[in-house]
Design a protein around this motif. Sequence first.
Motif, PDB file in Angstrom:
ATOM      1  N   ASP A   1       0.876  -1.167   0.000  1.00  0.00           N
ATOM      2  CA  ASP A   1       0.000   0.000   0.000  1.00  0.00           C
ATOM      3  C   ASP A   1       0.920   1.226   0.000  1.00  0.00           C
ATOM      4  O   ASP A   1       1.866   1.287   0.809  1.00  0.00           O
TER       5      ASP A   1
ATOM      6  N   HIS B   1       0.628   5.274  -0.504  1.00  0.00           N
ATOM      7  CA  HIS B   1      -0.167   6.473  -0.746  1.00  0.00           C
ATOM      8  C   HIS B   1       0.677   7.744  -0.682  1.00  0.00           C
ATOM      9  O   HIS B   1       1.528   7.882   0.205  1.00  0.00           O
TER      10      HIS B   1
ATOM     11  N   HIS C   1      -1.926   6.436   6.561  1.00  0.00           N
ATOM     12  CA  HIS C   1      -1.160   5.188   6.648  1.00  0.00           C
ATOM     13  C   HIS C   1      -0.384   4.962   5.365  1.00  0.00           C
ATOM     14  O   HIS C   1      -0.763   5.448   4.301  1.00  0.00           O
TER      15      HIS C   1
ATOM     16  N   ASP D   1      -8.420   5.289  -4.373  1.00  0.00           N
ATOM     17  CA  ASP D   1      -7.854   4.253  -3.508  1.00  0.00           C
ATOM     18  C   ASP D   1      -7.690   2.968  -4.322  1.00  0.00           C
ATOM     19  O   ASP D   1      -8.226   2.848  -5.432  1.00  0.00           O
TER      20      ASP D   1
HETATM   21 ZN    ZN Z   1      -4.465   2.174   2.104  1.00  0.00          ZN
END
Ligand code: ZN
Length: 208
Positions: free
Chosen positions: A51, A53, A86, A118
């Motif tokens: 993940d 971001h 996060h 997302d």
């Molecule tokens: Zn995420």
Amino acid sequence: MSFRESDLLLVIDVQVDFLPGGALAVPDGDAVIAPVNRLIERAAHVVLTQDWHPAGHVSFASAHAGRAPFETTELPYGTQVLWPDHCVQGSAGAAFHPDLLTDRAGMVVRKGHHPQVDSYSAFMEADRLTRTGLAGALRERGISRVLLCGLALDYCVAWSALDAREAGFEVAVIADATRGIARDSSAAAWARMEAAGIGRVSAADLAG
Ligand code: ZN
Ligand code: VGL
């Protein structure tokens, strides 16, 4: 049942922020590390997801004035759960857990890097239009079955499993090598996956 040459082990988001003490800790998340490492040692093909971001990502509650983590909001592509900040690109929380055996992975798929979209799934972003290219890469490598483990069962593991199935792969989730964020959403995820023909196996079945 054991690993076949045409199996992929898809290890979802075993990152510091999803483990106890992290920004979006999955309860008991560190229990997956030992079984995931055993699976990585046995599998012929391993892909990791991360993940990843940008700061201020649209999935962060902090990017929406007056909104709190775990509320939802409507975005152009649908309902979005708002998360604590996060897995910000390059941060300590975005790193793989230091004990994870990352060296045997042939590929790392980073997802969630578009500021306004997302991506729970390793195959397709949440706009349900933008593909990551993973399905094509797996076909080129002769993969026929995708076995998933990692975090979090009710979000990135389930969405990746459902998209793998939709892409035409045989799919199973390794139940004791995954953990969910919440009990209700985890139960709902298992039901959706079962309805889609996704199997449920244990780590010992594959790497006993
Ligand atoms: Zn995420
Ligand atoms: C995840 C929530 C937000 C996951 C990622 O890895 O399941 N969940 N971003």
